[in-house]
Design an enzyme around this catalytic site. Structure first.
Site, PDB file in Angstrom:
ATOM      1  N   HIS A 268      97.606  64.385 -10.611  1.00 52.14           N
ATOM      2  CA  HIS A 268      96.209  63.949 -10.563  1.00 52.14           C
ATOM      3  C   HIS A 268      95.523  64.166 -11.918  1.00 52.14           C
ATOM      4  O   HIS A 268      94.951  63.230 -12.499  1.00 52.14           O
ATOM      5  CB  HIS A 268      95.487  64.726  -9.455  1.00 52.14           C
ATOM      6  N   GLU A 269      95.589  65.393 -12.401  1.00 53.80           N
ATOM      7  CA  GLU A 269      94.903  65.701 -13.668  1.00 53.80           C
ATOM      8  C   GLU A 269      95.566  64.971 -14.836  1.00 53.80           C
ATOM      9  O   GLU A 269      94.896  64.607 -15.800  1.00 53.80           O
ATOM     10  CB  GLU A 269      94.853  67.214 -13.903  1.00 53.80           C
ATOM     11  N   HIS A 272      93.909  61.677 -15.114  1.00 59.24           N
ATOM     12  CA  HIS A 272      92.656  61.786 -15.880  1.00 59.24           C
ATOM     13  C   HIS A 272      92.964  61.860 -17.377  1.00 59.24           C
ATOM     14  O   HIS A 272      92.308  61.216 -18.199  1.00 59.24           O
ATOM     15  CB  HIS A 272      91.896  63.053 -15.479  1.00 59.24           C
ATOM     16  N   GLU A 298      88.285  58.678 -11.711  1.00 62.36           N
ATOM     17  CA  GLU A 298      89.019  59.139 -10.537  1.00 62.36           C
ATOM     18  C   GLU A 298      90.030  58.096 -10.069  1.00 62.36           C
ATOM     19  O   GLU A 298      91.068  58.445  -9.506  1.00 62.36           O
ATOM     20  CB  GLU A 298      88.019  59.476  -9.426  1.00 62.36           C
TER      21      GLU A 298
HETATM   22 ZN    ZN Z   1      89.933  64.011 -10.294  1.00 59.30          ZN
END
Ligand code: ZN
Length: 510
Positions: A268-269, A272, A298
């Site tokens: 997830h990160e 980003h 996101e």
């Molecule tokens: Zn996030």
């Protein structure tokens, strides 16, 4: 060089210097999260408040307003999607919002956020909401001052939402999330009725933390997170922060007896971080070198975490490696069982560990509570009870302690109110972008996206996202971008199509 060009160059120079100071503040924030001794919190709060004040003074300087006024009428602003037009528009938007905020309020918000986060860490650890309540009350009062200073037309919450999702309205998000909820609730119900249960005990076996870290690092690099321009550390709550054009840092948290928490936070990160690393470095500090909105940000993290990282094709390619990284846990587990386990759907208490289908209900709960806090309808002291009631109503489960309830997220302690709905917007954007990518990339010599993932090949997808989304900076609004990239405006259809397509076969539902 014409006079307006000179003014424009000065404007950019000013914005770049402001970004330089802002990046130092970010570095202090990263350090605060990753390694600050407890006794250093007060002085760190002073340091960050000082820099925030300095940035705010620069962003609201009257000469800046005069420059923007002059340029707004000129040819450089004529095309809002050109580099100069997008720069002028973006800086003006920021100037207009920030000139409405008194400097005292900005400094108090920063100071309270630092103290609030320290208090939240201790309160969560000790399961003691009462010790955190006074700081949260101060924060909510400050956010209500912010709402009054910024102004709003329909709902006070609009004033806060706009900071994270420019142009978005409370009423519209309410409508979209309601449509999503109306479609998801029956799907989740039919999954519960199916009697099929994912073998999630596989994920609760022993996953040594060093192995989690090295496997996570390897997969992050494979999907395209550049460790020459970034790093990975451990914090209470995973995040990604940008400290410069070539410095993007991500964090995770590990649990030796749970695979998902650490690994999927890393993916997830990384998503980003890949977005930040794909922004035009030459435009660092300017709107054309900055992310559009948190919803779009996101969408990039969710895309890599869920659409790629929870796909069968990804694990067709990566499972053998996972088995050798975690022989005790996965050596005897089949890929079918592992894949079912990581796509388990069931109501749970912790948002960051929730499955893709129920996740949006966690967001809806926070979105509704935030609106009540901001309007003043819900006193902070009543928050834990209201939280538990909503979990019971929407997900059918009730937290037995606040650490698993209202104290689980860092956001409110840091003053991030109006931020949660961007997570669900991100889910929606991600599904729509991914459908478009699969259609466009599936025809080439590389085979379908699934075939590429099976070979561990992620660069075509990353390059596509980079070209269509990352390199655009803020040239387009989120709504314009999704229309341009996918050919239609934001809707819940793509997300539902995908969830039905994946969960249908797993649970034998349609
Ligand atoms: Zn996030």
């Amino acid at each position: 060089m014409s006079k307006k060009n000179t003014i424009y160059d000065q404007l950019c120079q000013h914005a770049r210097e402001t970004a330089l100071i802002g990046s130092i503040e970010e570095l202090l924030g990263w350090d605060e999260q990753t390694g600050l001794p407890p006794a250093a919190a007060k002085y760190r709060a002073d340091q960050m408040a000082y820099l925030a004040g300095l940035v705010h003074r620069r962003q609201t300087a009257p000469q800046l307003g005069e420059c923007l006024e002059t340029l707004a009428e000129g040819p450089l602003a004529a095309d809002p999607h050109s580099e100069t037009g997008a720069t002028i528009r973006g800086l003006r938007r920021s100037y207009d919002r920030k000139t409405k905020l008194p400097q005292m309020l900005v400094e108090e918000l920063t100071r309270t956020a630092v103290l609030g986060q320290q208090s939240w860490v201790a309160a969560r650890k000790q399961n003691d909401f009462a010790s955190f309540q006074p700081l949260l009350e101060t924060m909510v009062a400050l956010k209500r001052q912010e709402v009054e200073a910024v102004g709003y037309e329909d709902h006070p919450y609009d004033a806060l939402l706009d900071e994270y999702e420019p142009g978005e309205k409370t009423a519209n998000v309410t409508r979209i999330l309601a449509r999503l909820r109306d479609a998801l609730v029956p799907l989740i119900q039919s999954i519960a009725d199916s009697q099929r249960v994912a073998p999630i005990e596989i994920l609760r076996r022993s996953f040594p933390i060093e192995a989690q870290e090295s496997f996570g690092r390897k997969m992050a690099a494979q999907i395209g997170f550049d460790f020459e321009r970034g790093r990975l550390d451990v914090t209470h709550h995973p995040f990604c922060t940008g400290l410069g054009p070539h410095d993007h840092r991500i964090t995770t948290r590990y649990n030796e007896n749970f695979f998902n928490g650490g690994f999927f936070s890393i993916l997830h990160e990384s998503g980003h971080g890949i977005y930040e690393q794909g922004l035009p470095t030459a435009q660092y500090g300017l709107p054309t070198g900055s992310a559009i909105s948190l919803g779009i940000h996101e969408s990039q993290s969710r895309l890599w975490e869920n659409l790629v990282g929870r796909s069968r094709a990804f694990w067709d390619g990566a499972y053998a490696e996972a088995q050798s990284a975690f022989p005790a846990a996965l050596g005897s587990a089949s890929l079918d069982d592992f894949y079912f386990a990581i796509n388990d759907v069931r109501p749970s208490l912790i948002r960051v560990e929730a499955d893709e289908a129920t996740y949006n209900l966690h967001i809806l709960i926070r979105f509704e509570l935030e609106q009540e806090l901001v309007s003043g309808d819900l006193p902070v002291g009543d928050l834990p009870g209201a939280w538990n009631d909503k979990y019971e109503a929407y997900l059918g489960i009730r937290p037995s302690k606040d650490a698993d309830g209202v104290l689980q997220d860092i956001h409110w302690s840091a003053g991030l109110i109006g931020y949660f709905p961007t997570y669900s917007l991100g889910n929606l954007y991600a599904s729509q972008f991914f459908e478009a990518a699969a259609a466009e990339l599936g025809d080439g010599n590389n085979g379908s996206l699934d075939e590429q993932f099976r070979r561990g090949q992620f660069q075509p997808l990353r390059d596509w996202l980079c070209e269509k989304i990352h390199t655009q900076g803020q040239r387009y609004s989120a709504a314009e971008l999704v229309e341009q990239v996918t050919g239609s405006s934001l809707s819940h259809d793509a997300l539902l199509r995908r969830l039905r397509g994946k969960l249908g076969p797993l649970y034998g539902v349609s």
